[in-house]
Design an enzyme around this catalytic site. Structure first.
Site, short mmCIF file in Angstrom:
data_model
loop_
_atom_site.label_atom_id
_atom_site.label_comp_id
_atom_site.label_asym_id
_atom_site.label_seq_id
_atom_site.Cartn_x
_atom_site.Cartn_y
_atom_site.Cartn_z
N LYS A 175 31.97 24.07 54.36
CA LYS A 175 31.84 22.87 53.53
C LYS A 175 33.18 22.57 52.85
CE LYS A 175 31.01 21.54 49.47
NZ LYS A 175 31.83 20.31 49.44
N GLY A 228 38.62 27.33 44.43
CA GLY A 228 38.40 26.15 43.59
C GLY A 228 38.52 26.51 42.13
N SER A 229 37.75 25.80 41.30
CA SER A 229 37.91 25.97 39.85
C SER A 229 37.19 27.21 39.34
CB SER A 229 37.36 24.73 39.13
OG SER A 229 35.95 24.72 39.23
N ASN A 230 37.66 27.73 38.20
CA ASN A 230 37.01 28.88 37.58
C ASN A 230 35.58 28.56 37.18
OD1 ASN A 230 39.91 29.56 37.33
ND2 ASN A 230 39.02 31.36 36.37
N VAL A 232 33.34 26.42 38.49
CA VAL A 232 32.41 26.43 39.62
C VAL A 232 32.32 27.84 40.21
CG1 VAL A 232 31.98 25.53 41.95
CG2 VAL A 232 32.83 24.00 40.16
N GLY A 233 33.46 28.49 40.35
CA GLY A 233 33.50 29.80 41.00
C GLY A 233 32.67 30.85 40.28
N GLU A 250 38.80 32.57 44.82
CA GLU A 250 40.21 32.32 44.51
C GLU A 250 40.23 31.14 43.56
OE1 GLU A 250 42.76 34.06 44.96
OE2 GLU A 250 41.84 35.51 46.32
N CYS A 284 47.16 26.16 43.23
CA CYS A 284 46.79 27.19 42.24
C CYS A 284 47.96 28.11 41.98
CB CYS A 284 45.56 27.96 42.68
SG CYS A 284 45.79 28.77 44.23
C1 UN1 Z 1 50.53 28.38 48.47
O1 UN1 Z 1 51.04 28.67 47.38
O2 UN1 Z 1 51.23 27.90 49.38
O3 UN1 Z 1 44.53 26.63 46.17
C2 UN1 Z 1 49.11 28.59 48.74
C3 UN1 Z 1 45.68 27.06 46.15
C4 UN1 Z 1 45.95 28.44 46.64
C5 UN1 Z 1 46.82 28.45 47.86
C6 UN1 Z 1 48.27 28.42 47.52
N1 UN1 Z 1 44.69 29.09 46.96
O4 UN1 Z 1 46.57 26.35 45.71
#
Ligand code: UN1
Length: 484
Positions: A175, A228-230, A232-233, A250, A284
């Protein structure tokens, strides 16, 4: 009439059960529509999960080298279309075409890396206490996995979850973020063209609250990998844990670049700009705090401001543009709100800080690259993830203070230090609380063969990419074999 795209369930392109549609819009020019996509319901997600479950036993039994061949073919398909897919990515997400193409090329490398992993050992043989026992442990797949991915890396993140999930024998319901479905469509097409059997990879385009929620709650989905966001995660992980599933998160970052006394200032400025402004700060791993030892702070700030003012902002398809738009009206609103928060907290706006006006910017979500100075460690702009082209300069007394300030955050994804002093670089590497550390390179970036993920609230502790990815997408089966 824009093209109408569909979900991909059990090897068939199918409409959503409610026939609802969403419009994929170019954030650099909202008059351009890239296509209409379904808005999958929970029912659609259930059908996809059931298809993935039916496909699982055959896929898990498919020899791993054969699975690797399919990954390799998907890589070749994408590689032959780097320009086409890169342009689609740029037009739906907004990052520049150079970055869009680089991201597709990265997807290709990720697929190739995991194609190679399909020829690697899958476990260990152990000495047994019994002379007749053959004792081994093997990494086996989990079953159906759900991949919930963000819009900011619509090619790299799905491929870095998908490639290991498939290599190790799982089947997938994917998704993607509902605002970047076209790149997802290309990735799934690559696997379809590569000959992936029906049901092994299913695509449901829709809202998190519908299709996403079904994946999270459905106990047939053994594991969820989420970026995604903290907010939601952490909710997602609680729900998945309650039903006995596994999750991998992540999440956010508040990544510092630390500039020490001996740094080459123009290099430090360049690395700050790359980290903070590429992809319009929507990574991120983006640099959002510049922690600068005070002897060089003014020189650094002035050089940074001068360079940032020169950055060309515009439609990412134009070759001279360094920074594209934000991804959506919501993203633009949030970034502009944070800029107001920074001003009200007493940070000094050095450059940028506004929505860009004029004909070129009239139909997109363009915000000027922004630098704040006099940022103090507890300001909201020094603590919260902004996810936009905004960097705050914080002064540090010395290296001790700089490391303490760098660690003064709930996040711990990436961090960078700029110095020629090996001793100081070594101290930084040891003491920084971050999953990814850069010495004299920007905070962003990740090579497919190395583990990727953060400390503290930036991730759930597992790592993505490289050999580390196996940990999440498999489980151990330990086998004691005796003669009879
Ligand atoms: C990067 O720095 O090239 O959502 C990858 C993000 C990270 C991936 C970064 N999970 O921005």
């Amino acid at each position: 009439m824009p093209q109408q795209y569909k979900n991909y369930i059990d090897g068939q392109w199918t409409d959503a059960s409610n026939h609802a549609q969403t419009h994929d819009i170019n954030p650099a020019n909202t008059r351009e529509e890239l296509g209409t996509f379904p808005s999958a319901t929970r029912e659609d997600a259930r059908r996809a999960i059931d298809a993935a479950q039916r496909a699982f036993s055959n896929w898990a039994r498919t020899p791993m080298p054969k699975r690797g061949e399919i990954l390799d073919k998907a890589a070749n398909w994408l590689e032959a279309r780097v320009d086409e897919v890169g342009a689609a990515l740029t037009r739906e997400e907004g990052k520049t075409f150079v970055e869009g193409k680089a991201e597709v090329a990265r997807g290709v490398s990720i697929l190739r890396f995991f194609a190679g992993e399909c020829l690697q050992p899958t476990g260990d043989v152990y000495p047994s206490a019994s002379a007749s026992t053959f004792l081994f442990a093997e990494r086996v797949p989990l079953g159906v996995v759900g991949l919930i991915t963000p819009w900011n890396f619509p090619c790299a993140i799905p491929t870095w979850k998908m490639a290991p999930a498939l290599a190790y024998g799982n089947t997938i319901v994917f998704k993607p973020a509902e605002i970047t479905p076209l790149t997802a469509w290309y990735i799934v097409s690559a696997f379809e063209q590569a000959g992936l059997p029906p049901g092994v990879l299913n695509l449901v385009v829709g809202r998190g609250s519908q299709a996403g929620q079904e994946l999270v709650e459905n106990s047939k989905v053994k594991a969820i990998s989420f970026t995604g966001s903290n907010e939601v995660g952490t909710r997602l992980a609680a729900t998945v844990a309650q039903r006995g599933g596994k999750s991998q998160l992540e999440l956010g970052g508040k990544n510092p670049i630390v500039v020490l006394n001996d740094a080459d200032i123009s290099r430090a400025v360049e690395l700050t700009i790359q980290g903070a402004m590429l992809s319009t700060g929507q990574k991120c791993t983006a640099t959002s705090r510049a922690i600068v030892v005070r002897d060089v702070a003014n020189e650094y700030r002035d050089a940074l401001a001068a360079r940032v003012k020169q950055l060309r902002v515009g439609d990412g398809m134009q070759s001279d543009v360094y920074m594209g738009p934000l991804v959506s009206a919501d993203a633009e609103k949030t970034v502009l709100e944070y800029i107001e928060i920074g001003k009200n907290e007493g940070a000094r706006l050095v450059t940028g800080g506004e929505k860009l006006r004029g004909e070129e910017y009239a139909h997109g979500f363009f915000v000027a690259p922004t630098v704040f100075d006099n940022v103090t460690p507890d300001m909201r702009i020094a603590q919260e993830e902004i996810f936009g082209p905004v960097v705050g300069v914080i002064q540090a007394k010395d290296i001790d203070d700089a490391i303490a300030l760098a660690n003064h955050t709930r996040f711990g994804l990436s961090a960078s230090v700029v110095t020629r002093d090996l001793n100081l670089a070594l101290r930084f590497m040891r003491e920084i609380e971050a999953g990814i550390v850069h010495v004299n390179s920007m905070t962003a970036g990740a090579e497919p063969q190395a583990p990727f993920g953060g400390f503290k609230e930036s991730s759930s502790g597992t790592r993505e990419q490289g050999k580390a990815a196996r940990e999440f997408f498999t489980q151990w089966k330990t086998v004691y074999v005796d003669p009879l």
